[in-house]
Design an enzyme around this catalytic site. Structure first.
Site, PDB file in Angstrom:
ATOM      1  N   ASP A 130       0.865  -1.169   0.000  1.00 41.94           N
ATOM      2  CA  ASP A 130       0.000   0.000   0.000  1.00 41.94           C
ATOM      3  C   ASP A 130       0.915   1.237   0.000  1.00 41.94           C
ATOM      4  O   ASP A 130       2.143   1.130   0.175  1.00 41.94           O
ATOM      5  CB  ASP A 130      -0.951  -0.008   1.201  1.00 41.94           C
ATOM      6  CG  ASP A 130      -2.174   0.871   0.928  1.00 41.94           C
ATOM      7  OD1 ASP A 130      -2.087   1.796   0.091  1.00 41.94           O
ATOM      8  OD2 ASP A 130      -3.226   0.658   1.553  1.00 41.94           O
TER       9      ASP A 130
HETATM   10  C1  BGC Z   1      -5.015   3.211   0.088  1.00 43.97           C
HETATM   11  C2  BGC Z   1      -5.119   2.201  -1.013  1.00 43.97           C
HETATM   12  C3  BGC Z   1      -4.904   2.842  -2.358  1.00 43.97           C
HETATM   13  C4  BGC Z   1      -3.572   3.550  -2.359  1.00 43.97           C
HETATM   14  C5  BGC Z   1      -3.243   4.188  -3.685  1.00 43.97           C
HETATM   15  C6  BGC Z   1      -3.772   4.065  -0.036  1.00 43.97           C
HETATM   16  O1  BGC Z   1      -3.803   5.128   0.841  1.00 43.97           O
HETATM   17  O2  BGC Z   1      -5.019   2.551   1.330  1.00 43.97           O
HETATM   18  O3  BGC Z   1      -6.370   1.565  -0.950  1.00 43.97           O
HETATM   19  O4  BGC Z   1      -4.978   1.892  -3.366  1.00 43.97           O
HETATM   20  O5  BGC Z   1      -3.597   4.552  -1.352  1.00 43.97           O
HETATM   21  O6  BGC Z   1      -4.007   5.303  -3.932  1.00 43.97           O
END
Ligand code: BGC
Length: 770
Positions: free
Chosen positions: A293
């Site tokens: 993530d």
């Molecule tokens: C979120 C993810 C997301 C990623 C990219 C993160 O803060 O938890 O779900 O895919 O950002 O935007």
């Protein structure tokens, strides 16, 4: 060394949003490419630094921390070494510009894989995932995600960070809205449907994107429902509940997996070898790649799990994480670790290979650029709007309909009041992710109703007092992000808005009261301790009902809210979640009977946040709720939900009968057939969701009181009857036994129920023999 990672969620959001804000000029974009290489040949030509660059996902704009960490701007890193992926690039022009840098200027011309959160639509925004799960219609969900895939791919995005399949049993957790609710069986069906919708049979097709199932795994069990907090999940609950939808996505061929942010049993998911190696690769045979993530590799330091960036890169990589999202930690440290002999080149190659193979499979070498000329036509395809409108109709859940208040008859009504802080909302109908891509025009509920009734009915609107988060959202001050807090009001302004709303309701034949949560109240970093209708909405609701005029409460929200009073006093309640940009039209179709509601809840609806976590598939315990004189849970509130999992009404009624199990006794390993008759006993056509639940009476472990093991959404004409068939095979009857430490099907007595929700009464049974 300093990392590029935003130091907290606030800056993460700010950075992501900034990315979308950047406007860039562009140039000529020849639509040509190279022929596909062989992944191993390509690998053999790569330097160590070029390999590490493929293991890095870069932010699509210059982030100061990233630059300091890796010693150069993301774009320069692409020029020098290439890059595995770039995310958060705001426009197609900008995507093509980046791609030119990689293809024209980097030594090996390896194209970039562009990623984005296309969660429930890119331009055509479909209902939020929890809404789509409420349809219990995997085919519809697959169709919606295939539209999202086509739009995104045309725009130059080949990789979506979805589906999100985290099981959520606690409505305080803000991200419940992004998933399919509390149940592993329904969650698995939705996971499968979304992977197929995004990827098709093969994501190499030009109108598909690669999916990324997330957040692996256990994120939804955050302590207290507080986003990012630790999850403590015993192994049996991991296998039987939390991992199941991930397994379904892997079985459906998902190309990639995203590791979660939180600590799982004290080991952060992004450094968790049990998850990424033992479960994903060893037990499930997953062959794709795992991305972290956002900034989660660097976060291993913040967690207190890694000593520094060097340790974080080492721990994430040796746990099985292929790609570092946006933290620059791999780019800064991995090459040195190979030179020091701590990581072998063989391990690096094994991590890079699936990324190169993905690029080849996606056809990126032949077609690296997006064709901007096609974009408008694809984004504005009229059939996409119709698919979105149908998705709204099929996703809404009718929770209450006293004296058949709904559907409204526009020939009988002279005036309608459309009242409430979300009645005229547009971007708030999209939810957080829906508003963050490139959404098309949104039809508000007010507009949908106006368009539906035309001039024949007078429609008056009153907003009522504004609603806001008590602790503001990160987004509030970012100009580009289209979802905003509603402005602060003085007490006097709020009182006047309240009085106007009540007066508007008083003067109308019927009031449609639209309440719930603005988009910023649900989603990432949007947990809450109370589920009450916030910001004076409860008082407005009670005052509008006190006018004595009929009231329909339309809920717009990302999680169940506390509506106990409404559930007794309001004529009709319609849950619409975040319905997307056809929300107003689809909801008006339902309100006026041009479509019939048939959605059912994918979560148990709590009476209060004090009951959380709450889920129907708990074990029986020493004092089951169905025992005579049951008094053993709370003494100040029922321990049961307000509405059970699976619940939903229609404009007609259904009866269930004739539950048959093919054999009273069957051998472990064999399959049984279950059938049940369902009849439409009302006077109009409608849908119901036939649900099948089982319970294993004894065994090597206590088993849940009920577990969903089959469902089918059916449409029946008035008076029509249909026999619905289910199969219960080893897949449905097995569970992971904490005693035997493996999957088992046990020779025991089983109950079966079929009906319209998880309290279904129609019962049968069977016995499995050794
Ligand atoms: C979120 C993810 C997301 C990623 C990219 C993160 O803060 O938890 O779900 O895919 O950002 O935007």
């Amino acid at each position: 060394m300093k990392s590029c990672r935003p130091r907290d969620g606030r800056s993460l959001f700010a950075i992501r949003s900034l990315a979308f804000f950047v406007v860039i000029q562009i140039c000529s974009l020849p639509l040509w490419g190279q022929s596909s290489p062989n992944a191993r040949d390509l690998l053999s030509k790569m330097t160590l630094e070029e390999k590490v660059a493929q293991l890095s996902q870069l932010p699509g704009f210059p982030v100061p921390d990233f630059i300091q960490q890796v010693g150069m701007k993301p774009e320069d890193m692409v020029r020098k070494y290439g890059a595995g992926s770039v995310l958060w690039v705001p426009t197609t022009k900008e995507i093509n510009r980046w791609q030119h840098i990689a293809v024209d200027e980097s030594r090996l011309h390896i194209p970039i894989l562009f990623g984005l959160d296309v969660i429930h639509g890119y331009h055509t925004i479909f209902p939020a995932p929890i809404a789509m799960a409420s349809s219990w219609d995997p085919k519809m969900v697959e169709g919606a995600q295939s539209v999202a895939a086509k739009e995104a791919r045309t725009a130059g995005i080949q990789w979506t960070f979805g589906p999100m399949v985290d099981i959520a049993r606690d409505a305080r957790w803000g991200r419940m809205v992004e998933g399919a609710g509390e149940d592993p069986y329904l969650g698995s069906a939705m996971a499968r449907a979304q992977v197929l919708g995004f990827q098709g049979a093969d994501f190499s097709a030009p109108d598909r994107v690669m999916a990324c199932v997330k957040h692996f795994a256990g994120y939804g069990a955050a302590d207290g429902g507080r986003d990012y907090d630790s999850s403590y999940i015993p192994e049996e609950a991991m296998w039987n509940v939390y991992l199941r939808p991930f397994k379904a996505a892997v079985d459906a061929g998902v190309g990639s997996v995203m590791s979660a942010y939180m600590d799982l049993n004290d080991v952060p998911a992004t450094g968790n070898r049990w998850l990424m190696h033992d479960v994903l690769r060893e037990a499930w045979g997953f062959k794709g790649f795992v991305v972290s993530d956002a900034s989660a590799v660097h976060s291993l330091i913040v967690h207190g799990y890694a000593r520094d960036g060097d340790d974080a890169a080492y721990k994430a990589f040796s746990a099985g994480l292929n790609m570092d999202m946006a933290s620059g930690t791999y780019a800064a440290f991995l090459a040195a670790q190979v030179k020091q002999g701590r990581i072998s080149m063989k391990e690096i190659d094994a991590a890079v290979l699936p990324i190169l193979e993905t690029k080849i499979r996606l056809g990126l070498f032949e077609h690296p650029y997006a064709d901007e000329g096609k974009l408008e036509q694809v984004l504005n395809a009229p059939e996409s709007l119709q698919i979105a409108r149908t998705a709204v109709q099929r996703s809404v859940v009718l929770l209450r309909n006293e004296k058949n208040l709904l559907p409204l008859d526009k020939t009988q009504i002279k005036s309608i009041a459309v009242v409430g802080p979300l009645a005229d909302a547009e971007s708030d109908l999209l939810g957080m992710w829906g508003a963050m891509t490139r959404p098309g025009k949104t039809v508000s509920i007010l507009q949908g109703i106006r368009d539906k009734v035309g001039d024949a009915v007078k429609v008056e609107f009153a907003h009522g007092p504004n609603i806001r988060r008590d602790i503001p959202s990160f987004f509030e001050n970012i100009p580009f992000v289209p979802i905003k807090e509603q402005p602060k009001q003085t007490e006097e302004e709020a009182r006047k808005a309240f009085d106007d709303a009540v007066a508007t309701a008083k003067n109308a034949d019927v009031t449609v009261l639209v309440m719930g949560e603005i988009a910023l109240m649900s989603g990432e970093a949007a947990s809450r301790s109370s589920l009450k209708l916030s910001g004076g909405q409860e008082a407005l609701l009670e005052a509008v009902v006190a006018t004595g005029r009929p009231v329909i409460l339309v809920l717009v929200n990302g999680r169940p809210l506390e509506i106990n009073w409404a559930a007794e006093h309001v004529g009709a309640i319609l849950e619409t979640w975040y319905p997307g940009n056809q929300g107003g039209n689809g909801i008006a179709d339902i309100l006026f009977g041009d479509a019939t509601p048939g959605g059912h809840l994918p979560v148990s609806w709590p009476r209060s946040s004090a009951q959380l976590p709450l889920y129907y598939n708990h074990t029986r315990t020493h004092a089951p709720e169905d025992a005579p004189n049951f008094t053993s849970r709370y003494w100040d509130i029922s321990s049961k939900p307000l509405y059970p999992f699976g619940y939903g009404l229609s404009y007609t009624s259904f009866a269930f009968d004739n539950l048959k199990v093919s054999q009273a006794e069957a051998k472990v390993g064999s399959s049984l057939q279950v059938s049940v008759d369902v009849a439409n006993t009302g006077s109009r056509a409608g849908d119901t969701v036939v649900q099948l639940y089982i319970h294993q009476r004894a065994g090597s472990a206590s088993r849940p009181v009920r577990e969903l093991k089959g469902f089918q959404r059916v449409n029946l004409a008035a008076g029509a009857k249909q026999t619905i068939h289910f199969t219960l095979g080893p897949e449905e009857l097995q569970f992971w036994s904490p005693v035997k430490k493996t999957w088992v099907v046990e020779p025991e007595q089983f109950d079966v129920w079929a009906g319209e929700d998880s309290t279904a009464k129609l019962h049968g049974e069977f016995h499995l023999t050794p």
